[in-house]
Design a protein around this motif. Structure first.
Motif, PDB file in Angstrom:
ATOM      1  N   HIS A 134       6.089   7.224  48.494  1.00 35.67           N
ATOM      2  CA  HIS A 134       4.686   8.227  49.127  1.00 35.67           C
ATOM      3  C   HIS A 134       5.362   8.387  50.563  1.00 35.67           C
ATOM      4  CE1 HIS A 134       2.413   9.100  45.978  1.00 35.67           C
ATOM      5  NE2 HIS A 134       2.749   8.142  45.392  1.00 35.67           N
ATOM      6  N   VAL A 135       5.856   7.333  51.384  1.00 41.74           N
ATOM      7  CA  VAL A 135       6.545   7.618  52.802  1.00 41.74           C
ATOM      8  C   VAL A 135       7.429   8.793  52.703  1.00 41.74           C
ATOM      9  CG1 VAL A 135       7.618   6.708  54.438  1.00 41.74           C
ATOM     10  CG2 VAL A 135       5.877   5.229  53.392  1.00 41.74           C
ATOM     11  N   GLU A 136       8.215   8.827  51.753  1.00 42.08           N
ATOM     12  CA  GLU A 136       9.232   9.891  51.645  1.00 42.08           C
ATOM     13  C   GLU A 136       8.625  11.440  51.413  1.00 42.08           C
ATOM     14  OE1 GLU A 136      12.422   9.872  52.735  1.00 42.08           O
ATOM     15  OE2 GLU A 136      12.217   7.782  53.226  1.00 42.08           O
ATOM     16  N   VAL A 137       7.641  11.142  50.770  1.00 42.71           N
ATOM     17  CA  VAL A 137       6.843  12.379  50.380  1.00 42.71           C
ATOM     18  C   VAL A 137       6.088  13.000  51.562  1.00 42.71           C
ATOM     19  CG1 VAL A 137       5.120  13.704  49.036  1.00 42.71           C
ATOM     20  CG2 VAL A 137       6.809  12.192  47.705  1.00 42.71           C
ATOM     21  N   CYS A 138       5.382  12.080  52.230  1.00 36.31           N
ATOM     22  CA  CYS A 138       4.805  12.565  53.258  1.00 36.31           C
ATOM     23  C   CYS A 138       5.673  12.818  54.581  1.00 36.31           C
ATOM     24  CB  CYS A 138       3.967  11.211  54.046  1.00 36.31           C
ATOM     25  SG  CYS A 138       2.349  11.024  52.905  1.00 36.31           S
ATOM     26  N   ARG A 139       6.806  12.122  54.677  1.00 37.39           N
ATOM     27  CA  ARG A 139       7.731  12.754  55.650  1.00 37.39           C
ATOM     28  C   ARG A 139       8.263  14.172  55.223  1.00 37.39           C
ATOM     29  NH1 ARG A 139      11.625   7.305  56.828  1.00 37.39           N
ATOM     30  NH2 ARG A 139      10.258   6.620  58.282  1.00 37.39           N
ATOM     31  N   ASP A 140       8.730  14.340  54.100  1.00 37.19           N
ATOM     32  CA  ASP A 140       8.930  15.554  53.732  1.00 37.19           C
ATOM     33  C   ASP A 140       7.872  16.675  54.039  1.00 37.19           C
ATOM     34  OD1 ASP A 140      11.570  14.742  52.930  1.00 37.19           O
ATOM     35  OD2 ASP A 140      10.957  14.540  50.830  1.00 37.19           O
ATOM     36  N   LYS A 141       6.674  16.250  53.658  1.00 40.42           N
ATOM     37  CA  LYS A 141       5.464  17.327  53.649  1.00 40.42           C
ATOM     38  C   LYS A 141       5.463  17.603  55.268  1.00 40.42           C
ATOM     39  CE  LYS A 141       1.749  15.997  51.539  1.00 40.42           C
ATOM     40  NZ  LYS A 141       0.639  15.739  51.110  1.00 40.42           N
ATOM     41  N   LYS A 142       5.345  16.700  56.253  1.00 45.55           N
ATOM     42  CA  LYS A 142       5.142  16.993  57.595  1.00 45.55           C
ATOM     43  C   LYS A 142       6.493  17.424  58.247  1.00 45.55           C
ATOM     44  CE  LYS A 142       1.019  14.592  57.869  1.00 45.55           C
ATOM     45  NZ  LYS A 142       0.014  15.279  58.304  1.00 45.55           N
ATOM     46  N   ARG A 143       7.675  17.110  57.507  1.00 47.24           N
ATOM     47  CA  ARG A 143       9.116  17.547  57.985  1.00 47.24           C
ATOM     48  C   ARG A 143       9.201  16.539  59.498  1.00 47.24           C
ATOM     49  NH1 ARG A 143       7.288  23.400  57.502  1.00 47.24           N
ATOM     50  NH2 ARG A 143       8.441  23.930  55.444  1.00 47.24           N
ATOM     51  N   VAL A 144       8.927  15.377  59.082  1.00 52.84           N
ATOM     52  CA  VAL A 144       9.244  14.083  60.018  1.00 52.84           C
ATOM     53  C   VAL A 144      10.473  13.220  59.300  1.00 52.84           C
ATOM     54  CG1 VAL A 144       8.335  12.141  61.080  1.00 52.84           C
ATOM     55  CG2 VAL A 144       6.782  13.990  60.765  1.00 52.84           C
ATOM     56  N   ARG A 145      11.528  13.104  60.406  1.00 55.13           N
ATOM     57  CA  ARG A 145      12.607  12.228  60.223  1.00 55.13           C
ATOM     58  C   ARG A 145      12.651  11.075  61.313  1.00 55.13           C
ATOM     59  NH1 ARG A 145      12.872  11.761  55.310  1.00 55.13           N
ATOM     60  NH2 ARG A 145      12.999  13.458  54.294  1.00 55.13           N
ATOM     61  N   GLU A 146      13.242   9.963  60.843  1.00 58.97           N
ATOM     62  CA  GLU A 146      13.139   8.967  61.791  1.00 58.97           C
ATOM     63  C   GLU A 146      14.750   9.034  62.257  1.00 58.97           C
ATOM     64  OE1 GLU A 146      12.111   5.770  64.177  1.00 58.97           O
ATOM     65  OE2 GLU A 146      10.718   7.001  62.566  1.00 58.97           O
ATOM     66  N   GLU A 149      -0.933   6.173  59.034  1.00 56.54           N
ATOM     67  CA  GLU A 149      -0.279   7.409  58.313  1.00 56.54           C
ATOM     68  C   GLU A 149       0.956   6.948  57.745  1.00 56.54           C
ATOM     69  OE1 GLU A 149      -1.928  10.348  57.936  1.00 56.54           O
ATOM     70  OE2 GLU A 149      -3.530   9.780  58.963  1.00 56.54           O
ATOM     71  N   LEU A 150       1.306   7.518  56.266  1.00 54.61           N
ATOM     72  CA  LEU A 150       2.674   6.978  55.854  1.00 54.61           C
ATOM     73  C   LEU A 150       3.547   7.589  56.389  1.00 54.61           C
ATOM     74  CD1 LEU A 150       1.302   6.744  51.890  1.00 54.61           C
ATOM     75  CD2 LEU A 150       1.623   5.035  53.631  1.00 54.61           C
ATOM     76  N   TYR A 151       3.698   8.813  56.899  1.00 57.74           N
ATOM     77  CA  TYR A 151       4.844   9.308  57.375  1.00 57.74           C
ATOM     78  C   TYR A 151       5.558   8.694  58.809  1.00 57.74           C
ATOM     79  CZ  TYR A 151       2.116  11.811  61.282  1.00 57.74           C
ATOM     80  OH  TYR A 151       1.450  11.842  62.289  1.00 57.74           O
ATOM     81  N   ARG A 152       4.346   7.734  59.393  1.00 54.82           N
ATOM     82  CA  ARG A 152       4.722   6.753  60.586  1.00 54.82           C
ATOM     83  C   ARG A 152       5.370   5.571  60.243  1.00 54.82           C
ATOM     84  NH1 ARG A 152       2.625   8.378  65.341  1.00 54.82           N
ATOM     85  NH2 ARG A 152       0.909   9.658  65.387  1.00 54.82           N
ATOM     86  N   VAL A 153       5.551   5.369  58.771  1.00 59.30           N
ATOM     87  CA  VAL A 153       6.256   4.185  58.559  1.00 59.30           C
ATOM     88  C   VAL A 153       7.771   4.053  58.776  1.00 59.30           C
ATOM     89  CG1 VAL A 153       6.705   2.443  56.669  1.00 59.30           C
ATOM     90  CG2 VAL A 153       4.467   3.290  56.687  1.00 59.30           C
ATOM     91  N   ARG A 154       8.270   3.171  59.595  1.00 58.87           N
ATOM     92  CA  ARG A 154       9.598   3.399  59.937  1.00 58.87           C
ATOM     93  C   ARG A 154      10.604   2.435  58.808  1.00 58.87           C
ATOM     94  NH1 ARG A 154       9.843   1.959  65.812  1.00 58.87           N
ATOM     95  NH2 ARG A 154      11.880   2.056  65.542  1.00 58.87           N
TER      96      ARG A 154
END
Length: 141
Positions: free
Chosen positions: A123-135, A70-75
């Motif tokens: 797209h990593v940033e878009v997915c993080r924003d969509k899922k409200r996930v931050r590293e 999942e792209l939101y998991r890319v650190r």
């Protein structure tokens, strides 16, 4: 928003150029010819598919295995362009993820790696924003 495919590709044969040259040097032994064929088939059986939400890596010749990140998991991500790869406009992209089954994903000798990395980053940033996930980085641990 519907998931769309952004990029699909495979590792370039440039990644195994040394193997091919050795097989060419010793082709009179006959076995290296089969090694070269097997290497080429194995190389092209690895497929990358980047979508707006995930990266799928499918590997295998007879049996297939698909890893999904999942792209939101890319650190973090890094780009490496060895001299030989640069001649052929290829590069390696290393993704460091928080995925348990694939903490490090290497996309080896992919074409136009600079542009692909930019697309990935966006797209990593878009997915993080969509899922409200931050590293969150914690020093000292």
């Amino acid at each position: 928003m519907k998931e769309e495919t952004l990029w699909e590709g495979t590792t370039s044969h440039v990644a195994k150029l040394g193997t091919y040259l050795l097989c060419l040097l010793f082709c009179w032994l006959l076995v290296p010819i089969f090694v070269a064929i097997w290497t080429a088939i194995k190389l092209k059986s690895t497929r990358y598919q980047l979508t707006t939400e995930r990266l799928r890596i499918t590997e295998g010749i007879l049996s297939k295995r698909t890893e999904v990140v999942e792209l939101y998991r890319v650190r973090d991500m890094s780009l490496e362009k060895p001299f030989l790869y640069r001649i052929f406009s290829k590069g390696n992209i290393l993704l460091i993820t928080s995925d348990q089954s694939a903490p490090n994903v290497l996309m080896e000798a992919v074409p136009d790696a600079d542009q692909l990395m930019d697309v990935l980053r966006k797209h990593v940033e878009v997915c993080r924003d969509k899922k409200r996930v931050r590293e969150i980085g914690v020093d000292g641990f």
